[in-house]
Design a protein around this motif. Structure first.
Motif, PDB file in Angstrom:
ATOM      1  N   HIS A  90      -7.065   6.896  -5.978  1.00 25.96           N
ATOM      2  CA  HIS A  90      -5.936   7.219  -5.097  1.00 25.96           C
ATOM      3  C   HIS A  90      -4.813   6.192  -5.213  1.00 25.96           C
ATOM      4  N   ARG A  91      -5.064   5.134  -5.966  1.00 28.74           N
ATOM      5  CA  ARG A  91      -4.085   4.077  -6.234  1.00 28.74           C
ATOM      6  C   ARG A  91      -3.543   3.439  -4.958  1.00 28.74           C
ATOM      7  N   LYS A  92      -4.483   2.953  -4.147  1.00 30.15           N
ATOM      8  CA  LYS A  92      -4.074   2.314  -2.900  1.00 30.15           C
ATOM      9  C   LYS A  92      -5.024   1.179  -2.546  1.00 30.15           C
ATOM     10  N   ALA A  93      -4.522   0.259  -1.717  1.00 31.40           N
ATOM     11  CA  ALA A  93      -5.311  -0.871  -1.233  1.00 31.40           C
ATOM     12  C   ALA A  93      -4.697  -1.377   0.062  1.00 31.40           C
ATOM     13  N   LEU A 117       1.913  -8.621  -5.063  1.00 31.51           N
ATOM     14  CA  LEU A 117       2.578  -7.309  -5.075  1.00 31.51           C
ATOM     15  C   LEU A 117       2.850  -6.846  -6.505  1.00 31.51           C
ATOM     16  N   PRO A 118       3.437  -7.682  -7.374  1.00 26.69           N
ATOM     17  CA  PRO A 118       3.590  -7.246  -8.768  1.00 26.69           C
ATOM     18  C   PRO A 118       2.241  -6.932  -9.431  1.00 26.69           C
ATOM     19  N   TYR A 119       1.229  -7.732  -9.145  1.00 31.14           N
ATOM     20  CA  TYR A 119      -0.089  -7.451  -9.724  1.00 31.14           C
ATOM     21  C   TYR A 119      -0.600  -6.086  -9.255  1.00 31.14           C
ATOM     22  N   GLY A 120      -0.484  -5.825  -7.964  1.00 28.63           N
ATOM     23  CA  GLY A 120      -0.963  -4.553  -7.425  1.00 28.63           C
ATOM     24  C   GLY A 120      -0.214  -3.358  -7.973  1.00 28.63           C
ATOM     25  N   PHE A 121       1.106  -3.439  -7.971  1.00 23.51           N
ATOM     26  CA  PHE A 121       1.895  -2.281  -8.404  1.00 23.51           C
ATOM     27  C   PHE A 121       2.004  -2.169  -9.919  1.00 23.51           C
ATOM     28  N   ASP A 122       2.193  -3.281 -10.620  1.00 22.26           N
ATOM     29  CA  ASP A 122       2.432  -3.223 -12.068  1.00 22.26           C
ATOM     30  C   ASP A 122       1.152  -3.255 -12.895  1.00 22.26           C
ATOM     31  N   SER A 123       0.175  -4.067 -12.500  1.00 20.48           N
ATOM     32  CA  SER A 123      -1.047  -4.187 -13.301  1.00 20.48           C
ATOM     33  C   SER A 123      -2.130  -3.198 -12.878  1.00 20.48           C
ATOM     34  N   LEU A 124      -2.329  -3.063 -11.555  1.00 20.28           N
ATOM     35  CA  LEU A 124      -3.343  -2.120 -11.073  1.00 20.28           C
ATOM     36  C   LEU A 124      -2.792  -0.697 -10.954  1.00 20.28           C
ATOM     37  N   HIS A 125      -1.472  -0.563 -11.059  1.00 20.91           N
ATOM     38  CA  HIS A 125      -0.793   0.734 -10.959  1.00 20.91           C
ATOM     39  C   HIS A 125      -1.027   1.407  -9.604  1.00 20.91           C
ATOM     40  N   LEU A 126      -1.057   0.581  -8.543  1.00 25.15           N
ATOM     41  CA  LEU A 126      -1.198   1.129  -7.203  1.00 25.15           C
ATOM     42  C   LEU A 126       0.090   1.841  -6.814  1.00 25.15           C
ATOM     43  N   ASN A 127      -0.049   2.837  -5.974  1.00 25.10           N
ATOM     44  CA  ASN A 127       1.108   3.537  -5.433  1.00 25.10           C
ATOM     45  C   ASN A 127       1.394   3.103  -3.995  1.00 25.10           C
ATOM     46  N   ARG A 128       0.375   2.540  -3.312  1.00 25.50           N
ATOM     47  CA  ARG A 128       0.505   2.232  -1.896  1.00 25.50           C
ATOM     48  C   ARG A 128      -0.295   0.973  -1.577  1.00 25.50           C
ATOM     49  N   ILE A 129       0.373   0.033  -0.901  1.00 20.04           N
ATOM     50  CA  ILE A 129      -0.293  -1.159  -0.394  1.00 20.04           C
ATOM     51  C   ILE A 129      -0.023  -1.232   1.099  1.00 20.04           C
ATOM     52  N   LEU A 174       5.335   1.539  -0.762  1.00 20.38           N
ATOM     53  CA  LEU A 174       5.049   2.439  -1.869  1.00 20.38           C
ATOM     54  C   LEU A 174       5.625   1.855  -3.152  1.00 20.38           C
ATOM     55  N   LYS A 175       5.103   2.303  -4.262  1.00 20.08           N
ATOM     56  CA  LYS A 175       5.549   1.789  -5.566  1.00 20.08           C
ATOM     57  C   LYS A 175       7.064   1.944  -5.720  1.00 20.08           C
ATOM     58  N   ARG A 176       7.615   3.079  -5.345  1.00 17.83           N
ATOM     59  CA  ARG A 176       9.064   3.278  -5.510  1.00 17.83           C
ATOM     60  C   ARG A 176       9.867   2.314  -4.638  1.00 17.83           C
TER      61      ARG A 176
END
Length: 189
Positions: A90-93, A117-129, A174-176
């Motif tokens: 689901h790309r979230k944490a 935040l960059p690690y979560g969104f850019d490396s893990l490809h999360l959409n939502r933190i 969100l990623k955006r």
């Protein structure tokens, strides 16, 4: 995810949680004043802290969380930060942190978020933190607002602190939104 990445910043380092961290973490995670916005029942013994650390490491091996120890330049334990409720499908944490009282209000989490935040969104490809905080936790509220997290709402009396029920406030990015924030930071540097 085979290993927990290490991040070195100006004044702090995020590194993988180890079983040997139980003792330094116990020094402040056993304190009611440190844990007041996290849990009504801080750990009561070193053995309990060791179990807590093992559970975090087990969660990492199950790809359900990523636990980091926050250290200063000398390697002294300043806190614990983790992505938890991690769901790569689901790309979230959710984020969680506990900072030693001696290091609170010194920009530790600001430095940490600039890295995770960059690690979560850019490396893990999360959409939502998500940052899910007790309503009275003004320090975390200011931090999340500073980074542009959106307040989604208040969950009424969701947690019991040992004396009364606490409202929690859910913040998310969100990623955006992260990408827009990143563009603004780049344009202002």
């Amino acid at each position: 995810m085979n290993h927990i990445p290490v991040f070195k910043m100006e004044k702090i380092k995020l590194r993988e949680l180890k079983t040997s961290d139980a003792s330094p973490l116990f020094q402040f995670m056993s304190r009611q004043d440190t844990m007041k916005y996290t849990t009504p029942c801080p750990v009561l013994s070193l053995e309990e802290m060791e179990v807590y650390v093992e559970e975090r490491l087990d969660g990492f091996h199950k790809q359900e969380e990523i636990p980091w120890v926050i250290e200063d330049e000398r390697g002294k334990c300043m806190g614990l930060f983790r992505f938890h409720k991690l769901n790569l499908w689901h790309r979230k944490a959710e984020m969680g942190a506990v900072i030693h009282p001696d290091y609170q209000k010194k920009g530790i989490m600001t430095q940490g978020l600039l890295t995770v935040l960059p690690y979560g969104f850019d490396s893990l490809h999360l959409n939502r933190i998500v940052g899910d905080i007790f309503a009275e936790n003004e320090g975390s509220r200011r931090l999340l607002n500073k980074f542009g997290f959106q307040e989604e709402g208040v969950l009424r009396e969701t947690d019991f602190d040992g004396e009364s029920f606490q409202d929690t406030v859910v913040f998310s990015m969100l990623k955006r939104e992260y990408e827009r924030l990143n563009k603004r930071l780049i344009n202002h540097s």
